[in-house]
Design an enzyme around this catalytic site. Structure first.
Site, PDB file in Angstrom:
ATOM      1  N   ARG A  59       0.828  -1.198   0.000  1.00 51.75           N
ATOM      2  CA  ARG A  59       0.000   0.000   0.000  1.00 51.75           C
ATOM      3  C   ARG A  59       0.868   1.256   0.000  1.00 51.75           C
ATOM      4  O   ARG A  59       0.438   2.330  -0.420  1.00 51.75           O
ATOM      5  CB  ARG A  59      -0.953   0.011   1.201  1.00 51.75           C
ATOM      6  CG  ARG A  59      -1.834   1.243   1.278  1.00 51.75           C
ATOM      7  CD  ARG A  59      -3.125   0.992   2.076  1.00 51.75           C
ATOM      8  NE  ARG A  59      -2.849   0.404   3.358  1.00 51.75           N
ATOM      9  CZ  ARG A  59      -2.528   1.090   4.472  1.00 51.75           C
ATOM     10  NH1 ARG A  59      -2.425   2.414   4.425  1.00 51.75           N
ATOM     11  NH2 ARG A  59      -2.329   0.469   5.608  1.00 51.75           N
ATOM     12  N   TYR A 112     -16.583  14.977 -16.144  1.00 48.18           N
ATOM     13  CA  TYR A 112     -17.078  13.597 -16.098  1.00 48.18           C
ATOM     14  C   TYR A 112     -18.173  13.479 -15.033  1.00 48.18           C
ATOM     15  O   TYR A 112     -18.111  14.109 -13.979  1.00 48.18           O
ATOM     16  CB  TYR A 112     -15.904  12.681 -15.789  1.00 48.18           C
ATOM     17  CG  TYR A 112     -16.240  11.226 -15.607  1.00 48.18           C
ATOM     18  CD1 TYR A 112     -17.063  10.546 -16.501  1.00 48.18           C
ATOM     19  CD2 TYR A 112     -15.704  10.517 -14.527  1.00 48.18           C
ATOM     20  CE1 TYR A 112     -17.348   9.206 -16.329  1.00 48.18           C
ATOM     21  CE2 TYR A 112     -15.975   9.176 -14.354  1.00 48.18           C
ATOM     22  CZ  TYR A 112     -16.810   8.523 -15.255  1.00 48.18           C
ATOM     23  OH  TYR A 112     -17.086   7.191 -15.071  1.00 48.18           O
ATOM     24  N   ASP A 184      -7.443  16.994 -15.885  1.00 50.67           N
ATOM     25  CA  ASP A 184      -7.753  15.628 -16.296  1.00 50.67           C
ATOM     26  C   ASP A 184      -7.356  15.503 -17.767  1.00 50.67           C
ATOM     27  O   ASP A 184      -7.985  16.087 -18.648  1.00 50.67           O
ATOM     28  CB  ASP A 184      -9.240  15.350 -16.107  1.00 50.67           C
ATOM     29  CG  ASP A 184      -9.621  13.909 -16.427  1.00 50.67           C
ATOM     30  OD1 ASP A 184      -8.869  13.236 -17.168  1.00 50.67           O
ATOM     31  OD2 ASP A 184     -10.679  13.452 -15.948  1.00 50.67           O
ATOM     32  N   LYS A 209      -8.229   3.860 -19.596  1.00 48.33           N
ATOM     33  CA  LYS A 209      -8.507   4.229 -20.976  1.00 48.33           C
ATOM     34  C   LYS A 209      -7.264   4.057 -21.857  1.00 48.33           C
ATOM     35  O   LYS A 209      -6.755   2.955 -21.989  1.00 48.33           O
ATOM     36  CB  LYS A 209      -9.050   5.660 -21.018  1.00 48.33           C
ATOM     37  CG  LYS A 209     -10.151   5.949 -19.989  1.00 48.33           C
ATOM     38  CD  LYS A 209     -11.341   5.013 -20.076  1.00 48.33           C
ATOM     39  CE  LYS A 209     -12.561   5.481 -19.292  1.00 48.33           C
ATOM     40  NZ  LYS A 209     -12.396   5.555 -17.836  1.00 48.33           N
TER      41      LYS A 209
END
Length: 404
Positions: A59, A112, A184, A209
């Protein structure tokens, strides 16, 4: 050859990996482990105290994940990067990092749907407000900056309308007012646009993506220009909120990234040809593509992007009923809400990705029921044209007795 002289096309294949440190494995190993053993209790103490570098717990860092982070930082001209379990985890981390209760976020007028949902949660639960701005002029942007504004959050190209925000302009204003600029960059990928070059403090991607490109990973990336700031983000927000990526998904990202530049060339080439084709279709009303000379922000797009990318939005005559009928008649092109895959995908934003946004707000963003978003894939473009053509023919036949 020093890494600083390597071109991006080379860096995406080699950056951050020395095979001699991994038993000479040409392929980057998958370190599928949750934790790492210390040679002694004292070593564990030193690593937790930050006195010694090395692995502790996945982590906090993992060798496979580290390669992804180093490569994307290089591609985005940043100093450091963090990998997350989703694009929204990256968005959340960036916004949580730069805000506190009572702050205000100024956003591009189109974002978005899930980012909109996050902003609504932050406003409702933590009194962190937001507003939208077209960001077309310096005066317009500055008029929307409040005393409590701490950051500007921008998508460009905007999802799904393909509007373009002038990054140089916004970067200058952010710097003038001491605001953080978050961009973004998912729709462009690091090969077509580098917002840090225009003044962005942070750049983020839904790595699901284009960066992955194969439709088999959910992941996010956040790149920053200040290495100490990014280390602080890693050891606070990312560590404690825990939205990390798994080593296996990081390994898949590494595999996908190796062909990113080749794929972006093909996505852009196919899209440009489809824009020309769509202009010849009677049912298509308006087309929005960054490198189409008729695009209102064409000159801005040319200034900050290397190519137009693989996303096209267009309006179809007849509204929702005709749009959905057209989508249902496509045979090769799939109805799906992602983008950047090898397959060409189409979706209806008003009822899918942006359905969470209230209708009035959607319409202000230009997201009507006539709007379709096409993510152009890697197929032969003539096959895509044929599929679109046959679907339009069926639409015209079906609605022949009505006015569309």
């Amino acid at each position: 050859m020093g890494n600083k002289f390597i071109k991006k096309e080379t860096a995406v294949v080699h950056k951050g990996y020395d095979s001699s440190q991994h038993h000479d494995s040409l392929s980057i190993p998958l370190y599928q482990t949750s934790t790492f053993a210390f040679s002694s209790a004292e070593q564990g103490e030193r690593r937790f105290a930050g006195e010694e570098t090395g692995n502790i717990y996945s982590r906090l860092g993992n060798p496979t994940v580290r390669v992804v982070e180093e490569r994307v930082a290089e591609l985005e001209n940043g100093q450091s990067a963090l990998a997350f379990g989703s694009g929204m985890a990256a968005v959340s981390a960036a916004l949580i990092h730069v805000t506190k209760t009572g702050d205000h976020i100024l956003c591009s007028r189109g974002i978005y749907g899930c980012t909109f949902g996050l902003l609504e949660i932050m406003q409702e639960k933590y009194n962190i407000s937001h507003s939208f701005n077209a960001m077309s002029t310096e005066q317009d942007i500055e008029a929307s900056i409040r005393p409590e504004t701490v950051c500007i959050y921008v998508e460009t190209p905007i999802n799904p309308t393909m509007e373009i925000v002038d990054l140089e302009l916004v970067g200058k204003i952010a710097q003038k007012h001491g605001l953080k600029l978050i961009v973004d960059n998912t729709f462009s990928s690091p090969f077509l646009q580098n917002p840090i070059d225009f003044g962005a403090d942070y750049v983020l991607h839904s790595a699901t993506k284009y960066i992955n490109g194969h439709g088999d990973v959910i992941a996010g990336l956040l790149i920053g220009k200040d290495i100490e700031d990014m280390m602080n983000l890693r050891m606070t927000v990312q560590k404690d909120f825990g939205g990390i990526i798994s080593p296996f998904d990081a390994w898949l990202l590494i595999r996908g990234m190796k062909t990113l530049h080749v794929r972006m060339d093909r996505h852009s080439e196919n899209a440009e040809k489809l824009v020309t084709f769509l202009k010849s279709q009677p049912l298509v009303k308006e087309i929005s593509y960054p490198f189409d000379p008729s695009h209102p922000q064409y000159e801005i797009a040319k200034k900050q992007m290397k190519a137009g990318g693989g996303l096209i939005s267009f309006n179809i005559q007849g509204g929702k009923e005709v749009a959905q009928y057209f989508m249902n008649e496509l045979e090769l092109i799939k109805i799906a809400v992602s983008l950047g895959d090898a397959e060409t995908l189409i979706q209806h934003p008003a009822t899918m990705t942006h359905s969470v946004i209230p209708e009035l707000e959607r319409e202000k963003m230009g997201i009507t029921h006539s709007l379709l978003r096409l993510s152009v894939g890697l197929e032969h473009v003539e096959d895509l044209m044929a599929d679109i053509k046959q679907a339009f023919t069926k639409v015209e036949t079906h609605f022949a007795k009505t006015s569309i």
